[in-house]
Design an enzyme around this catalytic site. Sequence first.
Site, PDB file in Angstrom:
ATOM      1  N   ILE A   1       0.897  -1.155   0.000  1.00  0.00           N
ATOM      2  CA  ILE A   1       0.000   0.000   0.000  1.00  0.00           C
ATOM      3  C   ILE A   1       0.933   1.200   0.000  1.00  0.00           C
ATOM      4  O   ILE A   1       1.644   1.440   0.979  1.00  0.00           O
ATOM      5  CB  ILE A   1      -0.936  -0.008   1.217  1.00  0.00           C
ATOM      6  CG1 ILE A   1      -1.901  -1.193   1.123  1.00  0.00           C
ATOM      7  CG2 ILE A   1      -1.716   1.304   1.301  1.00  0.00           C
ATOM      8  CD1 ILE A   1      -2.852  -1.311   2.299  1.00  0.00           C
ATOM      9  N   PRO A   2       0.979   1.956  -1.101  1.00  0.00           N
ATOM     10  CA  PRO A   2       2.124   2.849  -1.368  1.00  0.00           C
ATOM     11  C   PRO A   2       2.085   4.200  -0.654  1.00  0.00           C
ATOM     12  O   PRO A   2       1.973   5.256  -1.276  1.00  0.00           O
ATOM     13  CB  PRO A   2       2.059   3.022  -2.890  1.00  0.00           C
ATOM     14  CG  PRO A   2       0.594   2.930  -3.200  1.00  0.00           C
ATOM     15  CD  PRO A   2       0.046   1.896  -2.242  1.00  0.00           C
ATOM     16  N   CYS A   3       2.259   4.182   0.663  1.00  0.00           N
ATOM     17  CA  CYS A   3       2.317   5.444   1.398  1.00  0.00           C
ATOM     18  C   CYS A   3       3.560   6.251   1.026  1.00  0.00           C
ATOM     19  O   CYS A   3       3.607   7.463   1.272  1.00  0.00           O
ATOM     20  CB  CYS A   3       2.267   5.198   2.902  1.00  0.00           C
ATOM     21  SG  CYS A   3       3.435   3.977   3.517  1.00  0.00           S
ATOM     22  N   HIS A   4       4.552   5.609   0.408  1.00  0.00           N
ATOM     23  CA  HIS A   4       5.745   6.344  -0.033  1.00  0.00           C
ATOM     24  C   HIS A   4       5.444   7.287  -1.191  1.00  0.00           C
ATOM     25  O   HIS A   4       6.253   8.136  -1.528  1.00  0.00           O
ATOM     26  CB  HIS A   4       6.853   5.363  -0.437  1.00  0.00           C
ATOM     27  CG  HIS A   4       6.460   4.400  -1.526  1.00  0.00           C
ATOM     28  ND1 HIS A   4       5.733   3.251  -1.277  1.00  0.00           N
ATOM     29  CD2 HIS A   4       6.682   4.420  -2.863  1.00  0.00           C
ATOM     30  CE1 HIS A   4       5.536   2.606  -2.407  1.00  0.00           C
ATOM     31  NE2 HIS A   4       6.095   3.286  -3.383  1.00  0.00           N
ATOM     32  N   ARG A   5       4.260   7.160  -1.804  1.00  0.00           N
ATOM     33  CA  ARG A   5       3.876   8.033  -2.918  1.00  0.00           C
ATOM     34  C   ARG A   5       3.065   9.248  -2.463  1.00  0.00           C
ATOM     35  O   ARG A   5       2.561  10.006  -3.301  1.00  0.00           O
ATOM     36  CB  ARG A   5       3.060   7.242  -3.947  1.00  0.00           C
ATOM     37  CG  ARG A   5       3.802   6.069  -4.559  1.00  0.00           C
ATOM     38  CD  ARG A   5       2.926   5.251  -5.491  1.00  0.00           C
ATOM     39  NE  ARG A   5       3.577   3.982  -5.839  1.00  0.00           N
ATOM     40  CZ  ARG A   5       2.928   2.923  -6.318  1.00  0.00           C
ATOM     41  NH1 ARG A   5       1.609   2.966  -6.500  1.00  0.00           N
ATOM     42  NH2 ARG A   5       3.591   1.810  -6.594  1.00  0.00           N
TER      43      ARG A   5
END
Length: 258
Positions: free
Chosen positions: A222-226
């Site tokens: 789940i791309p919280c880095h984006r």
Amino acid sequence: MSSVSTRTLVLRALGELLPHKASLPTSLELSLALGCTSEELNNAFIETFTLPTDETLYYLSSEYLAKTISPLTGRQDVTLIHSRRQQAKEYVFRYNFYETYAGELMLASTERGLCVSLFTFMDRSGALERIEQEFHPKALIQSTSAFHDEALCHLTSLGKRASLPPLHLFGTPFQCGVWEAMLRIPSGRCCHYQDLATLVGKPRGAQAVGTAVGANPLAPFIPCHRVLPRTDTLGDYYWGSALKALVLLPELISSPLR
């Protein structure tokens, strides 16, 4: 240079970047700060990202990150199972440790899907203790899993070709809504916290959304880095801004914007 020492040097360099500062250091400034030569630093960046230091860092500039902000439209084709956090005690968690380009991950799954992903920083006992304290699963059993294999395949493909396994989310309805919204951010693109807040129906709730982003149990899948601040800078990350850059850069480089 071994892959571990290469990653360590790259992480140290990325750790020199200030997550809320628009200007970026040069490769010469970084090499001086790290006590290595520019050639050593360039070689580490080329081995990691295929580009020398200055060309790689361009992708983290405010100028470039501003271009990556993308509308949150579609969603990855993935099955989501929502459960309350207290329901985790009803499930056996099967976990194992895996080496990835961003470091060691501990993946855990129920019989229904992937439920936890933690960067261990080589502290395996600490990662296990964290799962016990946060989820209180019925049992923790070290084992491989088809869900783990699917997740790792997705990670190595940078999200472009391999689909995610089912994701078993343990959280409040609001948290699960925010986590699901992040699945709308395409690989190689980013969004602002405010965009997520608007999507989940809380346009004035960017701070609450930020808290839910930080509680994401399945980074980097789940791309919280984006998710970026309004300043179009790298911003904060639960695992540290250096690791955020290390996870984000391959996606940006593989899907360049002109």
